[in-house]
Design a protein around this motif. Structure first.
Motif, PDB file in Angstrom:
ATOM      1  N   THR A  33       0.700  -1.040  -0.051  1.00  0.00           N
ATOM      2  CA  THR A  33       0.312   0.201   0.298  1.00  0.00           C
ATOM      3  C   THR A  33       0.798   1.046  -0.421  1.00  0.00           C
ATOM      4  O   THR A  33       0.515   1.720  -0.466  1.00  0.00           O
ATOM      5  CB  THR A  33      -1.019  -0.144   1.032  1.00  0.00           C
ATOM      6  N   GLN A  34       1.958   1.800   1.021  1.00  0.00           N
ATOM      7  CA  GLN A  34       2.411   2.710   0.697  1.00  0.00           C
ATOM      8  C   GLN A  34       3.491   2.754  -0.512  1.00  0.00           C
ATOM      9  O   GLN A  34       3.577   4.028  -0.611  1.00  0.00           O
ATOM     10  CB  GLN A  34       3.811   2.117   2.371  1.00  0.00           C
ATOM     11  N   ARG A  35       4.266   1.769  -0.784  1.00  0.00           N
ATOM     12  CA  ARG A  35       4.262   1.349  -2.204  1.00  0.00           C
ATOM     13  C   ARG A  35       3.781   1.983  -3.133  1.00  0.00           C
ATOM     14  O   ARG A  35       3.747   2.934  -4.108  1.00  0.00           O
ATOM     15  CB  ARG A  35       4.854   0.125  -2.482  1.00  0.00           C
ATOM     16  N   LEU A  36       2.730   1.959  -3.506  1.00  0.00           N
ATOM     17  CA  LEU A  36       1.274   2.321  -4.390  1.00  0.00           C
ATOM     18  C   LEU A  36       1.692   4.354  -4.601  1.00  0.00           C
ATOM     19  O   LEU A  36       1.081   4.027  -5.128  1.00  0.00           O
ATOM     20  CB  LEU A  36      -0.078   1.656  -4.158  1.00  0.00           C
ATOM     21  N   ILE A  37       1.304   4.346  -2.266  1.00  0.00           N
ATOM     22  CA  ILE A  37       0.313   5.584  -2.367  1.00  0.00           C
ATOM     23  C   ILE A  37       1.839   6.228  -2.852  1.00  0.00           C
ATOM     24  O   ILE A  37       1.706   7.587  -3.750  1.00  0.00           O
ATOM     25  CB  ILE A  37       0.520   5.494  -0.740  1.00  0.00           C
ATOM     26  N   HIS A  38       3.146   5.723  -2.756  1.00  0.00           N
ATOM     27  CA  HIS A  38       4.448   6.612  -3.151  1.00  0.00           C
ATOM     28  C   HIS A  38       4.747   6.710  -4.598  1.00  0.00           C
ATOM     29  O   HIS A  38       4.338   7.613  -5.302  1.00  0.00           O
ATOM     30  CB  HIS A  38       6.069   5.890  -2.379  1.00  0.00           C
ATOM     31  N   ALA A  39       4.162   5.655  -5.575  1.00  0.00           N
ATOM     32  CA  ALA A  39       4.514   5.395  -6.717  1.00  0.00           C
ATOM     33  C   ALA A  39       2.965   6.352  -6.840  1.00  0.00           C
ATOM     34  O   ALA A  39       3.367   6.939  -8.911  1.00  0.00           O
ATOM     35  CB  ALA A  39       4.247   4.030  -7.396  1.00  0.00           C
ATOM     36  N   PHE A  44      -4.657   6.901  -5.074  1.00  0.00           N
ATOM     37  CA  PHE A  44      -4.540   5.081  -5.027  1.00  0.00           C
ATOM     38  C   PHE A  44      -6.258   5.439  -3.716  1.00  0.00           C
ATOM     39  O   PHE A  44      -6.461   6.283  -2.790  1.00  0.00           O
ATOM     40  CB  PHE A  44      -3.483   5.071  -3.643  1.00  0.00           C
ATOM     41  N   SER A  45      -6.279   3.790  -4.165  1.00  0.00           N
ATOM     42  CA  SER A  45      -7.424   4.033  -3.109  1.00  0.00           C
ATOM     43  C   SER A  45      -7.689   2.326  -3.692  1.00  0.00           C
ATOM     44  O   SER A  45      -7.167   1.663  -4.224  1.00  0.00           O
ATOM     45  CB  SER A  45      -8.853   4.009  -4.616  1.00  0.00           C
ATOM     46  N   VAL A  46      -8.380   1.299  -3.030  1.00  0.00           N
ATOM     47  CA  VAL A  46      -9.477   0.557  -2.126  1.00  0.00           C
ATOM     48  C   VAL A  46     -10.219   0.098  -2.610  1.00  0.00           C
ATOM     49  O   VAL A  46     -11.435   0.666  -2.439  1.00  0.00           O
ATOM     50  CB  VAL A  46      -8.848   0.403  -0.744  1.00  0.00           C
ATOM     51  N   GLU A 102      -7.284  -7.938  16.401  1.00  0.00           N
ATOM     52  CA  GLU A 102      -8.299  -8.716  15.188  1.00  0.00           C
ATOM     53  C   GLU A 102      -9.049  -8.468  14.751  1.00  0.00           C
ATOM     54  O   GLU A 102      -9.466  -8.570  13.292  1.00  0.00           O
ATOM     55  CB  GLU A 102      -6.894  -9.483  14.458  1.00  0.00           C
ATOM     56  N   ARG A 103     -10.057  -8.453  15.453  1.00  0.00           N
ATOM     57  CA  ARG A 103     -11.270  -8.461  15.388  1.00  0.00           C
ATOM     58  C   ARG A 103     -11.756  -7.292  14.404  1.00  0.00           C
ATOM     59  O   ARG A 103     -13.149  -7.136  13.535  1.00  0.00           O
ATOM     60  CB  ARG A 103     -12.337  -7.771  16.462  1.00  0.00           C
ATOM     61  N   GLN A 104     -11.211  -5.936  13.810  1.00  0.00           N
ATOM     62  CA  GLN A 104     -11.366  -4.605  13.450  1.00  0.00           C
ATOM     63  C   GLN A 104     -10.578  -4.861  11.690  1.00  0.00           C
ATOM     64  O   GLN A 104     -10.935  -4.348  11.007  1.00  0.00           O
ATOM     65  CB  GLN A 104      -9.988  -3.748  13.535  1.00  0.00           C
ATOM     66  N   LEU A 105     -10.137  -6.665  12.173  1.00  0.00           N
ATOM     67  CA  LEU A 105      -9.888  -6.397  10.534  1.00  0.00           C
ATOM     68  C   LEU A 105     -11.614  -6.991   9.490  1.00  0.00           C
ATOM     69  O   LEU A 105     -11.934  -7.239   8.349  1.00  0.00           O
ATOM     70  CB  LEU A 105      -9.441  -8.249   9.948  1.00  0.00           C
ATOM     71  N   LYS A 106     -12.152  -7.444  10.575  1.00  0.00           N
ATOM     72  CA  LYS A 106     -13.948  -7.212  10.118  1.00  0.00           C
ATOM     73  C   LYS A 106     -14.830  -6.449   8.942  1.00  0.00           C
ATOM     74  O   LYS A 106     -15.384  -6.301   8.451  1.00  0.00           O
ATOM     75  CB  LYS A 106     -14.846  -7.957  10.841  1.00  0.00           C
ATOM     76  N   SER A 107     -14.130  -5.602   9.390  1.00  0.00           N
ATOM     77  CA  SER A 107     -14.386  -3.961   9.240  1.00  0.00           C
ATOM     78  C   SER A 107     -13.481  -3.077   8.733  1.00  0.00           C
ATOM     79  O   SER A 107     -14.103  -1.397   8.869  1.00  0.00           O
ATOM     80  CB  SER A 107     -15.528  -2.776  10.465  1.00  0.00           C
ATOM     81  N   SER A 112      -6.829   0.019   3.096  1.00  0.00           N
ATOM     82  CA  SER A 112      -6.333  -0.959   3.304  1.00  0.00           C
ATOM     83  C   SER A 112      -5.689  -1.820   4.142  1.00  0.00           C
ATOM     84  O   SER A 112      -5.493  -1.488   5.343  1.00  0.00           O
ATOM     85  CB  SER A 112      -4.775  -0.420   2.370  1.00  0.00           C
ATOM     86  N   LEU A 113      -5.883  -2.994   4.018  1.00  0.00           N
ATOM     87  CA  LEU A 113      -5.887  -4.588   4.695  1.00  0.00           C
ATOM     88  C   LEU A 113      -4.054  -4.001   5.144  1.00  0.00           C
ATOM     89  O   LEU A 113      -3.689  -3.873   6.319  1.00  0.00           O
ATOM     90  CB  LEU A 113      -6.156  -6.057   4.672  1.00  0.00           C
ATOM     91  N   GLY A 114      -3.474  -3.616   3.936  1.00  0.00           N
ATOM     92  CA  GLY A 114      -1.473  -3.237   4.652  1.00  0.00           C
ATOM     93  C   GLY A 114      -1.204  -2.705   5.912  1.00  0.00           C
ATOM     94  O   GLY A 114      -0.614  -1.968   6.617  1.00  0.00           O
ATOM     95  N   SER A 115      -2.260  -1.780   5.758  1.00  0.00           N
ATOM     96  CA  SER A 115      -2.481  -0.344   6.387  1.00  0.00           C
ATOM     97  C   SER A 115      -2.711   0.009   8.333  1.00  0.00           C
ATOM     98  O   SER A 115      -2.464  -0.172   9.095  1.00  0.00           O
ATOM     99  CB  SER A 115      -3.564   0.567   6.834  1.00  0.00           C
ATOM    100  N   PHE A 116      -3.487  -2.040   8.286  1.00  0.00           N
ATOM    101  CA  PHE A 116      -3.430  -2.431   9.498  1.00  0.00           C
ATOM    102  C   PHE A 116      -2.654  -3.680   9.471  1.00  0.00           C
ATOM    103  O   PHE A 116      -1.852  -2.978  10.875  1.00  0.00           O
ATOM    104  CB  PHE A 116      -4.800  -2.584   9.444  1.00  0.00           C
ATOM    105  N   LEU A 117      -2.032  -4.418   8.966  1.00  0.00           N
ATOM    106  CA  LEU A 117      -1.016  -4.960   9.190  1.00  0.00           C
ATOM    107  C   LEU A 117       0.206  -4.206  10.095  1.00  0.00           C
ATOM    108  O   LEU A 117       1.049  -4.322  10.395  1.00  0.00           O
ATOM    109  CB  LEU A 117      -0.659  -5.989   7.675  1.00  0.00           C
ATOM    110  N   PHE A 118       0.429  -3.896   8.642  1.00  0.00           N
ATOM    111  CA  PHE A 118       1.909  -2.675   9.324  1.00  0.00           C
ATOM    112  C   PHE A 118       2.075  -1.695  10.170  1.00  0.00           C
ATOM    113  O   PHE A 118       3.060  -0.917  10.615  1.00  0.00           O
ATOM    114  CB  PHE A 118       2.309  -2.385   7.365  1.00  0.00           C
TER     115      PHE A 118
END
Ligand code: ISJ
Length: 181
Positions: A33-39, A44-46, A102-107, A112-118
């Motif tokens: 996600t960060q790489r796509l935002i930079h590029a 960028f959107s999901v 990780e319950r937040q992953l449901k909503s 971006s999933l990456g914004s949570f993961l990283f």
């Protein structure tokens, strides 16, 4: 055809098969996600194609060590830059992973999933597996626009030791829409 079928056959290839122009993208273990935002200078959107409780395919269940009959939260998205799809992605989140923080992953919605993961201090990423496929194999409606091999990857992320599988396919628009970085 849903991504479910598209990812049915993840045929692994060694990373040295990757052409030079794709190596930086496919082998980068940081946030895509960060790489796509930079590029894309922030353009960028999901786009969430679907997020549903479904049975993963056999290969995915095996990698996540889930019973073949169990359902998981399956999230399929397109990642767009400048309004063009640069990446299609499919994430498999087992029920037991969706506990605690990780319950937040449901909503996530179109965050971006990456914004949570990283952001998670409890995240560990497993090894990357690389694949090469074709638009035809993915039954992609490309009206001939894409007639070259597509490169993809998958890896397991562990959050507080709980796994989720992320598969990503990189579309030629990444290279066509912008010069190499
Ligand atoms: C894992 C990441 O998250 C990205 C965003 C995804 C989503 O929003 O569903 C799925 C896979 C990734 O391409 C990342 O940014 O590295």
């Amino acid at each position: 055809m849903s991504l479910n079928d598209r990812w049915h056959t993840f045929r692994r290839v060694p990373s040295f098969y990757l052409p030079h122009e794709w190596r930086n993208w496919v082998l980068d273990r940081g946030s895509l996600t960060q790489r796509l935002i930079h590029a894309s200078h922030g353009n960028f959107s999901v786009r969430v194609i679907r997020q549903q409780w479904l049975k993963p395919n056999y290969d995915e269940a095996r990698l996540l060590n889930c019973p073949a009959s169990s359902k998981a939260l399956i999230r399929e998205v397109e990642l767009l830059c400048h309004g063009n799809v640069w990446v299609i992605a499919r994430s498999i989140i087992p029920y037991n992973t969706l506990s605690g923080k990780e319950r937040q992953l449901k909503s996530l919605g179109n965050r971006s999933l990456g914004s949570f993961l990283f952001k998670s201090k409890a995240m560990v990423r497993g090894p990357l597996q690389i694949t090469q496929t074709s638009p035809a194999a993915l039954s992609m409606q490309t009206d001939g626009a894409i007639n070259e091999p597509l490169w993809g990857r998958r890896s397991i992320f562990y959050l507080h030791g709980k796994p989720l599988l992320v598969s990503e396919l990189f579309l030629p628009s990444i290279l066509k829409d912008r010069p190499q970085i």
